[in-house]
Design a protein around this motif. Structure first.
Motif, PDB file in Angstrom:
ATOM      1  N   PRO A 156       0.829  -1.207   0.000  1.00 10.80           N
ATOM      2  CA  PRO A 156       0.000   0.000   0.000  1.00 10.80           C
ATOM      3  C   PRO A 156       0.865   1.259   0.000  1.00 10.80           C
ATOM      4  CG  PRO A 156      -0.048  -1.048   2.152  1.00 10.80           C
ATOM      5  CD  PRO A 156       0.695  -1.959   1.239  1.00 10.80           C
ATOM      6  N   THR A 157       0.326   2.295  -0.610  1.00  8.67           N
ATOM      7  CA  THR A 157       1.048   3.561  -0.661  1.00  8.67           C
ATOM      8  C   THR A 157       0.874   4.298   0.668  1.00  8.67           C
ATOM      9  OG1 THR A 157      -0.869   4.738  -1.512  1.00  8.67           O
ATOM     10  CG2 THR A 157       0.623   3.751  -3.144  1.00  8.67           C
ATOM     11  N   LEU A 158       1.649   5.341   0.859  1.00  5.40           N
ATOM     12  CA  LEU A 158       1.559   6.138   2.064  1.00  5.40           C
ATOM     13  C   LEU A 158       0.192   6.812   2.166  1.00  5.40           C
ATOM     14  CD1 LEU A 158       3.033   7.159   4.559  1.00  5.40           C
ATOM     15  CD2 LEU A 158       3.906   9.049   3.189  1.00  5.40           C
ATOM     16  N   GLU A 159      -0.328   7.278   1.031  1.00  4.55           N
ATOM     17  CA  GLU A 159      -1.649   7.898   1.027  1.00  4.55           C
ATOM     18  C   GLU A 159      -2.731   6.890   1.401  1.00  4.55           C
ATOM     19  OE1 GLU A 159       0.353   8.139  -1.792  1.00  4.55           O
ATOM     20  OE2 GLU A 159       1.169  10.099  -1.282  1.00  4.55           O
ATOM     21  N   GLY A 160      -2.581   5.674   0.906  1.00  2.00           N
ATOM     22  CA  GLY A 160      -3.546   4.619   1.230  1.00  2.00           C
ATOM     23  C   GLY A 160      -3.529   4.285   2.714  1.00  2.00           C
ATOM     24  N   LEU A 161      -2.340   4.207   3.287  1.00  5.51           N
ATOM     25  CA  LEU A 161      -2.235   3.936   4.717  1.00  5.51           C
ATOM     26  C   LEU A 161      -2.814   5.088   5.538  1.00  5.51           C
ATOM     27  CD1 LEU A 161       1.302   2.314   4.991  1.00  5.51           C
ATOM     28  CD2 LEU A 161      -0.896   1.195   5.281  1.00  5.51           C
ATOM     29  N   HIS A 162      -2.572   6.321   5.084  1.00  8.87           N
ATOM     30  CA  HIS A 162      -3.117   7.487   5.780  1.00  8.87           C
ATOM     31  C   HIS A 162      -4.645   7.483   5.729  1.00  8.87           C
ATOM     32  CE1 HIS A 162      -3.367  11.510   7.383  1.00  8.87           C
ATOM     33  NE2 HIS A 162      -4.101  11.879   6.345  1.00  8.87           N
ATOM     34  N   THR A 163      -5.205   7.181   4.574  1.00  5.29           N
ATOM     35  CA  THR A 163      -6.661   7.107   4.422  1.00  5.29           C
ATOM     36  C   THR A 163      -7.242   6.024   5.320  1.00  5.29           C
ATOM     37  OG1 THR A 163      -6.416   7.821   2.125  1.00  5.29           O
ATOM     38  CG2 THR A 163      -8.525   6.824   2.745  1.00  5.29           C
ATOM     39  N   LEU A 164      -6.574   4.869   5.379  1.00  2.85           N
ATOM     40  CA  LEU A 164      -7.035   3.779   6.235  1.00  2.85           C
ATOM     41  C   LEU A 164      -6.995   4.187   7.707  1.00  2.85           C
ATOM     42  CD1 LEU A 164      -7.909   0.815   6.477  1.00  2.85           C
ATOM     43  CD2 LEU A 164      -5.483   0.229   6.621  1.00  2.85           C
ATOM     44  N   ALA A 165      -5.931   4.887   8.115  1.00  2.00           N
ATOM     45  CA  ALA A 165      -5.826   5.332   9.506  1.00  2.00           C
ATOM     46  C   ALA A 165      -6.915   6.330   9.845  1.00  2.00           C
ATOM     47  CB  ALA A 165      -4.440   5.935   9.755  1.00  2.00           C
ATOM     48  N   VAL A 166      -7.173   7.276   8.950  1.00  2.00           N
ATOM     49  CA  VAL A 166      -8.224   8.270   9.185  1.00  2.00           C
ATOM     50  C   VAL A 166      -9.589   7.595   9.266  1.00  2.00           C
ATOM     51  CG1 VAL A 166      -9.440  10.231   8.130  1.00  2.00           C
ATOM     52  CG2 VAL A 166      -6.944  10.183   8.191  1.00  2.00           C
ATOM     53  N   HIS A 167      -9.843   6.669   8.355  1.00  2.00           N
ATOM     54  CA  HIS A 167     -11.117   5.952   8.349  1.00  2.00           C
ATOM     55  C   HIS A 167     -11.291   5.146   9.639  1.00  2.00           C
ATOM     56  CE1 HIS A 167     -14.579   3.838   6.793  1.00  2.00           C
ATOM     57  NE2 HIS A 167     -13.983   2.682   7.039  1.00  2.00           N
ATOM     58  N   THR A 168     -10.223   4.501  10.098  1.00  2.00           N
ATOM     59  CA  THR A 168     -10.288   3.717  11.330  1.00  2.00           C
ATOM     60  C   THR A 168     -10.559   4.604  12.534  1.00  2.00           C
ATOM     61  OG1 THR A 168      -8.737   2.119  10.383  1.00  2.00           O
ATOM     62  CG2 THR A 168      -9.029   2.066  12.763  1.00  2.00           C
ATOM     63  N   LEU A 169      -9.915   5.767  12.605  1.00  5.50           N
ATOM     64  CA  LEU A 169     -10.149   6.687  13.715  1.00  5.50           C
ATOM     65  C   LEU A 169     -11.577   7.230  13.710  1.00  5.50           C
ATOM     66  CD1 LEU A 169      -6.795   8.688  13.838  1.00  5.50           C
ATOM     67  CD2 LEU A 169      -7.661   7.047  15.505  1.00  5.50           C
ATOM     68  N   GLU A 170     -12.104   7.542  12.536  1.00  6.69           N
ATOM     69  CA  GLU A 170     -13.488   8.025  12.441  1.00  6.69           C
ATOM     70  C   GLU A 170     -14.472   6.950  12.878  1.00  6.69           C
ATOM     71  OE1 GLU A 170     -14.079   9.340   8.450  1.00  6.69           O
ATOM     72  OE2 GLU A 170     -12.885  11.164   8.729  1.00  6.69           O
ATOM     73  N   ARG A 171     -14.228   5.724  12.468  1.00  4.26           N
ATOM     74  CA  ARG A 171     -15.104   4.616  12.845  1.00  4.26           C
ATOM     75  C   ARG A 171     -15.050   4.387  14.361  1.00  4.26           C
ATOM     76  NH1 ARG A 171     -13.499  -0.083   9.431  1.00  4.26           N
ATOM     77  NH2 ARG A 171     -12.046  -0.363  11.136  1.00  4.26           N
ATOM     78  N   LYS A 172     -13.844   4.481  14.923  1.00  4.88           N
ATOM     79  CA  LYS A 172     -13.699   4.309  16.374  1.00  4.88           C
ATOM     80  C   LYS A 172     -14.410   5.436  17.116  1.00  4.88           C
ATOM     81  CE  LYS A 172     -10.177   3.679  19.914  1.00  4.88           C
ATOM     82  NZ  LYS A 172      -8.746   3.639  20.198  1.00  4.88           N
TER      83      LYS A 172
END
Length: 114
Positions: A35-51
Motif C-alpha cells: 500500500p502507498t503512504l496515502e492509502g495507509l493514511h486514508t485507512l488510519a483516518v477511516h479507522t479513527l473516524e469509525r472508532k
C-alpha cells in the motif's frame, strides 16, 4: 548409517518438489502490491473516524440505559417510598454486618503494618 542410492534419489525428488512449491508461493506473493503512504493514511483516518463513531454510540447507549435505570428508581420511589426506604435500610444494615464480621475486610488496611 550410510544412505542407499534409492533413498538419495527420493530425497532429491522431495527437495526438488519443495523447491518448486516455494517458487510457486513466492510468485503468488510477488504480485501483491504494497500500500502507498496515502492509502495507509486514508485507512488510519477511516479507522479513527469509525472508532470515534462507535465511542459516541456507546456513550449515547450508556446514557439512555442510565436514564432508564434512574427513571425507574425515581418512579419506584414516588409510587412506593416505604418499600424504597426499607431496601435502603436493609442494604446499610447488611453492609455494616458484613464489614463487622469479615476479618479480611477489617484487616485490609493493615497489610503493610507488622
Amino acid at each position: 548409517m550410510v544412505k542407499r542410492p534409492e533413498h538419495e534419489h527420493e530425497d532429491e525428488q522431495w527437495i526438488e518438489g519443495l523447491t518448486q512449491e516455494m517458487k510457486r508461493v513466492d510468485q503468488l506473493f510477488d504480485d501483491v502490491p504494497s500500500p502507498t503512504l496515502e492509502g495507509l493514511h486514508t485507512l488510519a483516518v477511516h479507522t479513527l473516524e469509525r472508532k470515534r463513531r462507535r465511542m459516541k454510540f456507546e456513550l449515547v447507549l450508556f446514557l439512555l440505559i442510565a436514564l432508564f435505570i434512574v427513571g425507574g428508581a425515581m418512579l419506584a420511589a414516588l409510587s412506593a417510598p416505604i418499600i424504597l426506604l426499607f431496601i435502603h435500610v436493609f442494604g446499610m444494615v447488611a453492609g455494616g454486618t458484613i464489614l463487622i464480621f469479615s476479618k479480611s475486610l477489617r484487616s485490609a488496611g493493615k497489610k503493610g503494618i507488622r
